[in-house]
Design an enzyme around this catalytic site. Structure first.
Site, PDB file in Angstrom:
ATOM      1  N   SER A 121       0.827  -1.202   0.000  1.00 53.66           N
ATOM      2  CA  SER A 121       0.000   0.000   0.000  1.00 53.66           C
ATOM      3  C   SER A 121       0.867   1.262   0.000  1.00 53.66           C
ATOM      4  CB  SER A 121      -0.972  -0.039   1.182  1.00 53.66           C
ATOM      5  OG  SER A 121      -1.947   0.968   1.092  1.00 53.66           O
ATOM      6  N   HIS A 157      -4.535  -1.929  -3.649  1.00 55.09           N
ATOM      7  CA  HIS A 157      -5.955  -2.202  -3.339  1.00 55.09           C
ATOM      8  C   HIS A 157      -6.840  -2.047  -4.575  1.00 55.09           C
ATOM      9  CE1 HIS A 157      -4.404  -1.733   0.711  1.00 55.09           C
ATOM     10  NE2 HIS A 157      -4.214  -0.431   0.539  1.00 55.09           N
TER      11      HIS A 157
END
Length: 230
Positions: free
Chosen positions: A121, A156
């Site tokens: 991330s 994501h």
């Protein structure tokens, strides 16, 4: 050899095992750098708990410190590691703090020295030129990275439903660079800025390369090797 391994969101046991293997060491020193989560003690505790299950030497480098708490420099700590793992969290805040402390330059030295840099991330976005991030209020926005790797990064990719349509639209409109997008456990391993391996923990999570051809965005699913389980 400059080494960099990023994932869309995972840093579980299977991911950390793979990271450890990239160091080429039997019992590598891996430093947890939790700046994107504000040096969260909960995240640090989970890191040390996970490390007990693996053949690694775990360390942590906080940035929210005082001179009374830490008597070694950031450079001395980080450059003795075999790998550095940056957490997810707020990409913009982490990079701002690193630049204030000179840690951005230390991380580049580490990379050039052959220390494996990694993260999910925010810990993936930070190494690229730019990325699609939730670092600001209200909407996803583009953030500038450290420019170790060319192009953009979006984690994501399918978990957070708004990411894919925004990224495809922005690449096509040239509001963000072409680059890569990753589902949660999908990962990319680079050597000397060249993509060498695409991995994932399951067949559902995929890695994507985004390019712009003739003014139209092209989304390529990259073949991935499955990592062994935990």
């Amino acid at each position: 050899m400059k080494k960099l391994f990023v994932t869309g969101g995972a840093y579980d046991l299977a991911t950390i095992k793979f990271l450890a293997s990239l160091t080429g060491k039997q019992n590598p020193k891996i430093c947890f750098l939790p700046t994107p989560v504000g040096d969260s003690e909960a995240h640090i505790n989970r890191w040390f708990a996970a490390a007990k299950l693996l053949p690694i030497q775990p360390f942590v480098q906080k940035v929210f410190i005082t001179s009374g708490e830490q008597k070694t420099s950031f450079e001395e700590t980080l450059l003795q590691m075999d790998a550095i793992l940056v957490t997810g969290g707020n990409t913009l805040n982490a990079i701002t703090l690193w630049k204030a402390h000179g840690i951005d330059n230390i991380l580049r030295k580490a990379w050039e020295k052959g220390i494996v840099l990694s993260g999910p991330s925010a810990g993936a976005i930070c190494w690229f030129d730019e990325g699609l991030s939730d670092s600001r209020p209200i909407h996803l926005t583009k953030v500038e990275g450290l420019h170790f790797l060319k192009g953009s990064m979006c984690p994501h990719y399918h978990t957070e439903k708004e990411r894919r349509p925004i990224l495809l639209d922005w690449v096509e409109k040239e509001k963000i660079m072409p680059g890569y997008a990753l589902d949660e456990t999908a990962g990319l391993y680079f050597e000397n800025e060249t993509l060498k391996r695409v991995v994932a923990q399951n067949a559902t999570d995929k890695a994507y390369r985004l390019t712009l051809k003739g003014g139209k965005v092209q989304e390529e699913v990259m073949a991935a090797e499955l990592l062994p389980g935990e």
